[in-house]
Structure formats: structure tokens, C-alpha cells
Design an enzyme around this catalytic site. Structure first.
Site: not given
Ligand code: 5GP
Length: 115
Positions: A31, A95, A97, A101, A103
């Protein structure tokens, strides 16, 4: 055709990432904003938007991802100490993205219930 998500762009190497595992079905990378000493995201290559969009035909794929998670936990030294697997789904769960996914967080203690 739907616009590619950030994670589909990482799969296609259009955006760089610290990739720690890949096979024909899934990809794992660190991440960009780690919330624990170990914070890895494991994603299917199939662009499933969230856990709510998982279909019965995806059962084998999701099971495979959990086998990969177990292997990554072992390889990253958190299998014995413990770790958390989280999949945020939708706005109340934050969420950000819209590509399924998981974590994988470890290397420190976590509180329960989560915030
Ligand atoms: P969500 O908030 O959708 O559960 O998790 C999305 C995750 O993607 C977040 O923890 C965020 O830090 C990670 N993330 C967002 N943009 C990028 C990126 O460009 N590269 C990487 N490696 N992680 C990302």
C-alpha cells in the site's frame, strides 16, 4: 467500456507499484500509505468492483486469493504474531478504489472493534 480503475492500471504496469506477488489470477503490492509495518493489497486481475459484486463463479478465485494471503503472511513474518485482512465495501466502509482488494495488515497490534 468502463474506465480502468487505478488498480487495473497497476496490473497493466501503467502505474508503478511495489509488487510482492503475482500469478495469472491475482496481484499483491504494498500500500502506498501503509497503516502498519506490513500493509499489502491483494487484488484479483478480474475487475470485480467490491465484495458485493462477487458472483458464485468467482468462488474459486476468491478462495485462491485467501491462499495467497496466507502465503504472504508467512513470507512477511506476520503469520505467527497475527494479522488482519480487511475488505472495505462501499461508502460507509470508506472504500476508495472500486476494484476488489484485500488489505493484509500486520506487524503491530490492532484494536477491536475497528473505528
Ligand atoms: P480502500 O480505501 O479502497 O479500502 O483502499 C484503497 C487503498 O489503496 C488505500 O489503502 C490507499 O492507500 C491505496 N492506494 C491508493 N492509491 C494507491 C497507489 O497509487 N498505489 C498503491 N500502492 N496503493 C494505493
Amino acid at each position: 467500456m468502463a474506465e480502468k480503475t487505478l488498480f487495473s492500471k497497476i496490473i497493466d504496469r501503467e502505474i508503478p507499484a511495489d509488487i510482492v506477488y503475482e500469478d495469472d489470477q491475482c496481484l499483491a503490492f504494498r500500500d502506498i500509505s501503509p497503516q502498519a509495518p506490513v500493509h499489502i493489497l491483494v487484488i484479483p486481475k478480474k475487475p470485480i468492483p467490491s465484495t458485493s459484486a462477487i458472483l458464485p463463479e468467482d468462488a474459486e478465485l476468491v478462495g485462491h486469493i485467501f491462499c495467497v494471503i496466507a502465503r504472504l503472511a508467512e513470507d512477511n513474518g506476520i503469520a505467527k504474531s497475527g494479522y488482519r485482512v480487511v475488505s472495505n465495501c462501499g461508502p460507509d466502509a470508506c472504500q476508495t478504489v472500486p476494484h476488489l482488494h484485500f488489505h493484509v495488515l500486520g506487524g503491530r497490534g490492532f484494536a477491536w472493534p475497528p473505528g
